[in-house]
Design a protein around this motif. Structure first.
Motif: not given
Length: 261
Positions: A225-246
Motif C-alpha cells: 500500500p502506498f503509505w506503507q512504502g513512504v520512507e527514505w529509500d532511494f536505492s530501493g524505490h529506484l530499483e522498484a521504479l526500474n522494474v515497473a517501467v521495464k
C-alpha cells in the motif's frame, strides 16, 4: 537477426531506465556549467534533484507495479494439473559461476513455488525455461537452467522429472521454446509460474505462442500500500521504479513486435 534484436533491446532499455535519466541530468548539468549556461544549469539541477528527492521518498514503482500484480488472481492449484512451466529470472548466472554455488536473487519464489508444485503434483510434467540473458556469458554455471538443475537436486527433486530449456534469453523465447518442448494438447491443463508483476507480459506472450489454455500462477509479489512504502529509500524505490517501467516498456514493445496478444 534474433541476436541483433536481443542486443538492440538491451541498448534500448539502457537508455530508457529511470536511473539513466537521472545520470543524464547530472551530465547535462556539468556540460552546461562548462559552456557557462548557468540558467540552464540551475534548471537541469533543479529538475534532477526534485525527481531524485521524490523517488527517494515515495514508492512510485509500487504504484506502477500494483496494477500489473492484480491483473491475474492468485491460484491455489487445488485441481489436478498436467504440467508446470517455470520461468527463469530467479538465479544469478554471474555469481553462481564466480563462486561455483547456486545463487538466487529476489525472484527466488519462482523456484520455491515451482518446487512446491512439483511435490504437490508428482505426476505433472515440468519445464524450466531460462538460458543466459547476459551479452557476455560466464563459463561454468552458464545458464539459469544449469543453476536451477543444481538447485532442484540440492532440494531433493529428481532433475530427471524436469525438462530444462537452456536457450531462452527473454520472455518471447521462453514461450516459443517451451511450447515446442511441451507440444501441449488442447485438453491439457498447464500452469505458468512467474513473478506477479511480470505475469501480464508472460501470459500475453505464451498465449500468442499457442498456449491458449495455460493458467497464470503468480508469485513474488512486490507492491505494498502506498503509505506503507513512504520512507527514505532511494536505492530501493529506484530499483522498484526500474522494474515497473521495464515491464510496461516490455509489454508495449512485445505487442508492437507481434510477440504478445
Amino acid at each position: 537477426m534474433e541476436h541483433v534484436t536481443f542486443i538492440l533491446s538491451k541498448l534500448f532499455w539502457a537508455m530508457l531506465r529511470p536511473d539513466s535519466w537521472i545520470v543524464l541530468g547530472l551530465i547535462l548539468s556539468c556540460l552546461a556549467v562548462w559552456v557557462k549556461r548557468y540558467r540552464l544549469t540551475r534548471f537541469l539541477l533543479s529538475v534532477t534533484t526534485v525527481i531524485a528527492f521524490l523517488i527517494a521518498i515515495f514508492p512510485v514503482g509500487d504504484v506502477l507495479r500494483a496494477p500489473l500484480e492484480r491483473e491475474f488472481p492468485q491460484q491455489t492449484a487445488s485441481d489436478s494439473i498436467d504440467g508446470i512451466v517455470i520461468l527463469g529470472g530467479s538465479a544469478s548466472v554471474d555469481l553462481s559461476s564466480e563462486w561455483n554455488q547456486v545463487q538466487l536473487n529476489e525472484s527466488a519464489e519462482r523456484l520455491t513455488a515451482g518446487l512446491a508444485l512439483a511435490r504437490r503434483f508428482p505426476d505433472a510434467k515440468i519445464i524450466f525455461t531460462g538460458g543466459n540473458a547476459e551479452i557476455w556469458k560466464a563459463q561454468d554455471f552458464s545458464t539459469e537452467a544449469g543453476i536451477t538443475q543444481a538447485f532442484f537436486a540440492e532440494q531433493g527433486l529428481d532433475p530427471e522429472r524436469v525438462t530444462f530449456e537452456r536457450k531462452a534469453r527473454n520472455t518471447y523465447e521462453n514461450a516459443i521454446f517451451s511450447y515446442d518442448l511441451a507440444s501441449p494438447s488442447p485438453d491439457e491443463r498447464w500452469i505458468l509460474v512467474t513473478s506477479a508483476y511480470h505475469m501480464p507480459r508472460a501470459m500475453a506472450t505464451f498465449r500468442k505462442a499457442g498456449w491458449e489454455t495455460i493458467v497464470a500462477y503468480p508469485v513474488d509479489y512486490r507492491s505494498l500500500p502506498f503509505w506503507q512504502g513512504v520512507e527514505w529509500d532511494f536505492s530501493g524505490h529506484l530499483e522498484a521504479l526500474n522494474v515497473a517501467v521495464k515491464e510496461y516498456v516490455g509489454l508495449f514493445a512485445y505487442r508492437y513486435l507481434g510477440y504478445a496478444e
